[in-house]
Each structure stands twice: as C-alpha cells, then as structure tokens.
Design a protein around this motif. Structure first.
Motif, PDB file in Angstrom:
ATOM      1  N   LYS A 176      41.611  44.313  38.627  1.00 54.42           N
ATOM      2  CA  LYS A 176      41.129  42.943  38.436  1.00 54.42           C
ATOM      3  C   LYS A 176      39.650  42.931  38.047  1.00 54.42           C
ATOM      4  CE  LYS A 176      44.408  40.713  41.585  1.00 54.42           C
ATOM      5  NZ  LYS A 176      44.569  39.945  42.850  1.00 54.42           N
ATOM      6  N   LEU A 177      38.854  43.758  38.720  1.00 55.60           N
ATOM      7  CA  LEU A 177      37.439  43.821  38.381  1.00 55.60           C
ATOM      8  C   LEU A 177      37.233  44.324  36.958  1.00 55.60           C
ATOM      9  CD1 LEU A 177      36.122  45.270  41.748  1.00 55.60           C
ATOM     10  CD2 LEU A 177      35.555  43.015  40.808  1.00 55.60           C
ATOM     11  N   LYS A 178      38.016  45.334  36.576  1.00 52.03           N
ATOM     12  CA  LYS A 178      37.932  45.870  35.207  1.00 52.03           C
ATOM     13  C   LYS A 178      38.277  44.800  34.172  1.00 52.03           C
ATOM     14  CE  LYS A 178      37.250  50.503  34.822  1.00 52.03           C
ATOM     15  NZ  LYS A 178      36.409  51.149  33.782  1.00 52.03           N
ATOM     16  N   ASN A 179      39.188  43.899  34.545  1.00 51.53           N
ATOM     17  CA  ASN A 179      39.608  42.837  33.622  1.00 51.53           C
ATOM     18  C   ASN A 179      38.695  41.619  33.681  1.00 51.53           C
ATOM     19  OD1 ASN A 179      41.848  44.237  32.607  1.00 51.53           O
ATOM     20  ND2 ASN A 179      43.154  43.549  34.297  1.00 51.53           N
ATOM     21  N   GLY A 180      37.593  41.730  34.440  1.00 48.93           N
ATOM     22  CA  GLY A 180      36.641  40.629  34.492  1.00 48.93           C
ATOM     23  C   GLY A 180      36.948  39.563  35.517  1.00 48.93           C
ATOM     24  N   GLU A 181      37.822  39.860  36.481  1.00 47.72           N
ATOM     25  CA  GLU A 181      38.196  38.888  37.500  1.00 47.72           C
ATOM     26  C   GLU A 181      37.470  39.182  38.813  1.00 47.72           C
ATOM     27  OE1 GLU A 181      42.454  38.584  37.980  1.00 47.72           O
ATOM     28  OE2 GLU A 181      42.767  39.389  35.957  1.00 47.72           O
ATOM     29  N   PRO A 182      36.946  38.166  39.474  1.00 49.67           N
ATOM     30  CA  PRO A 182      36.336  38.385  40.794  1.00 49.67           C
ATOM     31  C   PRO A 182      37.413  38.623  41.850  1.00 49.67           C
ATOM     32  CG  PRO A 182      36.325  36.053  40.256  1.00 49.67           C
ATOM     33  CD  PRO A 182      36.851  36.771  39.036  1.00 49.67           C
ATOM     34  N   ILE A 183      37.046  39.315  42.913  1.00 49.48           N
ATOM     35  CA  ILE A 183      37.970  39.535  44.024  1.00 49.48           C
ATOM     36  C   ILE A 183      37.261  39.159  45.324  1.00 49.48           C
ATOM     37  CG2 ILE A 183      39.183  41.398  42.821  1.00 49.48           C
ATOM     38  CD1 ILE A 183      37.687  43.382  44.663  1.00 49.48           C
ATOM     39  N   THR A 184      38.053  38.947  46.367  1.00 46.71           N
ATOM     40  CA  THR A 184      37.499  38.658  47.689  1.00 46.71           C
ATOM     41  C   THR A 184      38.035  39.677  48.675  1.00 46.71           C
ATOM     42  OG1 THR A 184      37.357  36.289  47.205  1.00 46.71           O
ATOM     43  CG2 THR A 184      37.257  36.949  49.523  1.00 46.71           C
ATOM     44  N   VAL A 185      37.134  40.392  49.346  1.00 48.65           N
ATOM     45  CA  VAL A 185      37.496  41.421  50.313  1.00 48.65           C
ATOM     46  C   VAL A 185      36.638  41.225  51.561  1.00 48.65           C
ATOM     47  CG1 VAL A 185      37.575  43.898  50.800  1.00 48.65           C
ATOM     48  CG2 VAL A 185      38.143  43.059  48.514  1.00 48.65           C
ATOM     49  N   ASN A 186      37.317  41.119  52.721  1.00 43.29           N
ATOM     50  CA  ASN A 186      36.612  40.941  54.002  1.00 43.29           C
ATOM     51  C   ASN A 186      35.652  39.757  53.961  1.00 43.29           C
ATOM     52  OD1 ASN A 186      37.926  43.262  54.976  1.00 43.29           O
ATOM     53  ND2 ASN A 186      36.271  44.594  54.212  1.00 43.29           N
ATOM     54  N   GLY A 187      36.113  38.689  53.303  1.00 42.70           N
ATOM     55  CA  GLY A 187      35.311  37.478  53.226  1.00 42.70           C
ATOM     56  C   GLY A 187      34.202  37.513  52.194  1.00 42.70           C
ATOM     57  N   ARG A 188      34.030  38.647  51.504  1.00 45.01           N
ATOM     58  CA  ARG A 188      32.985  38.784  50.484  1.00 45.01           C
ATOM     59  C   ARG A 188      33.601  38.614  49.094  1.00 45.01           C
ATOM     60  NH1 ARG A 188      28.132  41.951  49.629  1.00 45.01           N
ATOM     61  NH2 ARG A 188      28.342  42.874  51.700  1.00 45.01           N
ATOM     62  N   THR A 189      33.033  37.723  48.287  1.00 46.01           N
ATOM     63  CA  THR A 189      33.454  37.585  46.893  1.00 46.01           C
ATOM     64  C   THR A 189      32.631  38.542  46.042  1.00 46.01           C
ATOM     65  OG1 THR A 189      34.089  35.272  47.160  1.00 46.01           O
ATOM     66  CG2 THR A 189      33.664  36.037  44.915  1.00 46.01           C
ATOM     67  N   ILE A 190      33.342  39.387  45.288  1.00 50.32           N
ATOM     68  CA  ILE A 190      32.684  40.388  44.455  1.00 50.32           C
ATOM     69  C   ILE A 190      32.912  40.019  42.998  1.00 50.32           C
ATOM     70  CG2 ILE A 190      32.567  42.831  43.846  1.00 50.32           C
ATOM     71  CD1 ILE A 190      33.699  43.459  46.624  1.00 50.32           C
ATOM     72  N   GLU A 191      31.831  39.792  42.288  1.00 50.35           N
ATOM     73  CA  GLU A 191      31.910  39.486  40.866  1.00 50.35           C
ATOM     74  C   GLU A 191      31.920  40.794  40.066  1.00 50.35           C
ATOM     75  OE1 GLU A 191      32.321  36.547  39.631  1.00 50.35           O
ATOM     76  OE2 GLU A 191      31.972  35.377  41.468  1.00 50.35           O
ATOM     77  N   PRO A 192      32.650  40.828  38.938  1.00 49.08           N
ATOM     78  CA  PRO A 192      32.721  42.069  38.140  1.00 49.08           C
ATOM     79  C   PRO A 192      31.361  42.619  37.748  1.00 49.08           C
ATOM     80  CG  PRO A 192      34.339  40.479  37.378  1.00 49.08           C
ATOM     81  CD  PRO A 192      33.489  39.770  38.389  1.00 49.08           C
ATOM     82  N   GLU A 193      30.426  41.740  37.399  1.00 49.67           N
ATOM     83  CA  GLU A 193      29.122  42.217  36.933  1.00 49.67           C
ATOM     84  C   GLU A 193      28.334  42.925  38.041  1.00 49.67           C
ATOM     85  OE1 GLU A 193      28.804  37.656  37.440  1.00 49.67           O
ATOM     86  OE2 GLU A 193      30.253  39.123  36.648  1.00 49.67           O
TER      87      GLU A 193
END
Length: 311
Positions: A176-193
C-alpha cells in the motif's frame, strides 16, 4: 529489462547472421517480451533462444520491407499452435493489416489467441500504468518508424529501519505504501512520503527502423539509456548509404552523441561484412565519435541500466 538480438543483418540473411529482429525482455517488470521487427526465420532464431512465444505480448514493426516482416505470418501461425496462448498486439505502419490478413487468409492459418493489428502514423502508440511507447517517422525509401519505449518512474525504496521502528511488519501494508496509500498501524498514520525514498527513474530504450540521418531521430533518442541504430555501412560507403536511405556507423554515433544517450548498439549490417572480425571497422569508427558503442551480436543479451541522460 534487456535486449536480445535475433537478427542483425540488412536485406539478406547470411550463414553468420539473420535478418532484423530484436526482443525487449521484461520478465521481471511485466513477465513478457516484446519484439521489434520480425524478419524471415525469426521463429527459428527464437527456438535457439531463451524466448518463449507464449510470453510474447507485443510486436512493433518499423516498416514493411521484407527483411523486417517476412517472418511474421509464420511466427503467428506457430504461436497459434501453442494451446492457451494469450492475446497479442502487432503495431506498425499502413499496409501491415493488409499484409497479415492476406497471408493468413491465403494459407488458411487459424489464429485463435486474440490477434489485434494496430496501424499508426507516429505519435503515442501504446500506454499503460508501467510503460508508454512513442513512434516518430524516419527517412527511408518507404514509410519507416523508430520507437521510444519509456518505463514510467517507479516508487523509491522503503525505509525498512523506520518501518520496523514503527512496528510495521512486511506484508500488504508495504504494498500500500509503495502504491502511494497511507496506512495506520498502532494508532499511527503513516504517509508514503515519510518512508519512501526518491522515485527511481524509468529506463528509456530507443529502437530505430531503417533510416538516413534525419531530424526525427533526435526526439526519439534524447536522453535514452540505450539507442539501437542501424549501421549498414562504414564511412567510406557514405554515398551508398545515402543512396539507399541507410546510415553509416559514424552517423549512428553522431546521433547518439547529439542525443546524450547512455549507450549505442549498432545493428543492421550489410552482408558485405561477413563476420564479427569484418564488423570491427564499423565499431572503431563509431567509438571514435561515441565511445560507449557496442555491436549487436545475435543470441547475446544486453541489460538496460538507467543512467542519467539529457534532460
């Protein structure tokens, strides 16, 4: 991504070389191969190569001279005999459809794998999310084109240390990150950039049909990582090359130098040059102008590495 030459001779086959055909192998990138031109006996050459007809996705024809197309009906017919062959698209100039439909009809060849024939007059020929192919008219005795294959920029590398620190394990989230999508893990939102490095520049390959030196070469070759250019004659036969709408090795090198390409590969050699030793003067003449020049040798692979070209 690599080039694999199946035929490097001009006009006529010899005991040393077959007529024109070159494959662009993209097994890691899209699990297929593309073919540029299909001279007589190309399918025989494929039998002695790592190429598979079932992996052949597209064929691009530069022009309708026999040494570039006479192998096409036979190759298509043989491919049809392989059960389950996927669809295939053939691109080329006006006359391609008539040629193929007439020969396949006259020989009662059954093509049941989904054959699409696309005639074009230059410009954008094909594009998807990975690659685009553009064509430009060259200068030959008949309508002739060169093709510029541009691999689109790919996402940069993931910062694995940072991802592990943030508790992101290998799996779908990486995709998902490689495709430019943000993810949420352990309450943290991680943006691809936050975790992606700079984009990886896509590679550019330019493959020309038969041509004299002409302005159309430059936009096709500009900044290409690899330029495949005909070199029918040495410089002493420059007048003969001009008469028959061909190029010399020196003229190919001058085009490569002007366009700032990464590497030049010479092909389409006159049958007057019988073997590899007799081709050395062409190589020497080209390297005197553009040192990063190689000869195309049949059944040899040429990996394509991205280098910084002219912007």
């Amino acid at each position: 991504m690599e080039l694999y030459f199946l035929g490097t001779n001009a006009g006529l086959p010899t005991t040393q070389r077959n007529v024109t055909s070159v494959a662009l192998r993209m097994l890691e990138e899209r699990r297929c191969s593309w073919l540029f031109d299909c001279g007589e006996a190309t399918q025989h050459q494929i039998l002695h190569s790592p190429l598979k007809l079932g992996k052949l996705e597209k064929i691009f024809i530069t022009h309708m001279h026999g040494d570039h197309v006479f192998g096409l009906p036979g190759l298509l017919s043989s491919r049809a005999s392989h059960e389950g062959s996927p669809p295939l698209t053939v691109y080329g100039p006006q006359g391609l459809r008539d040629f193929l439909e007439a020969t396949l009809r006259a020989t009662q060849s059954r093509i049941d794998f989904g054959l699409e024939i696309v005639e074009h007059s230059g410009g954008l020929v094909f594009e998807d999310e990975q690659i685009k192919v553009e064509a430009e008219a060259l200068e030959h005795r008949i309508e002739s084109y060169g093709y510029r294959v541009t691999e689109k920029d790919r996402p940069g590398s993931l910062n694995m240390e940072l991802l592990q620190e943030w508790g992101v394990r290998p799996g779908p989230e990486y995709g998902k990150l490689k495709n430019g999508e943000p993810i949420t893990v352990n309450g943290r939102t991680i943006e691809p950039e936050q975790v992606l490095g700079p984009p990886k520049r896509g590679r550019i390959v330019t493959i020309l049909g038969d041509t004299r030196p002409t302005a159309g070469i430059h936009p096709l070759a500009l900044g290409a990582d690899v330029l495949v250019h005909e070199a029918t004659f040495t410089d002493e036969f420059a007048d003969l090359a001009y008469k028959y709408y061909h190029s010399t090795a020196v003229q190919a090198a001058e085009a490569a130098q002007k366009a700032g390409v990464g590497e030049l590969i010479l092909t389409h050699f006159s049958s007057r040059y019988k073997d590899l030793e007799q081709l050395q003067p062409l190589l020497a003449e080209a390297q005197a102008v553009f040192p990063r020049t190689q000869l195309a040798i049949e059944h040899q692979s040429y990996p394509i590495t991205a280098v910084k070209g002219v912007e």
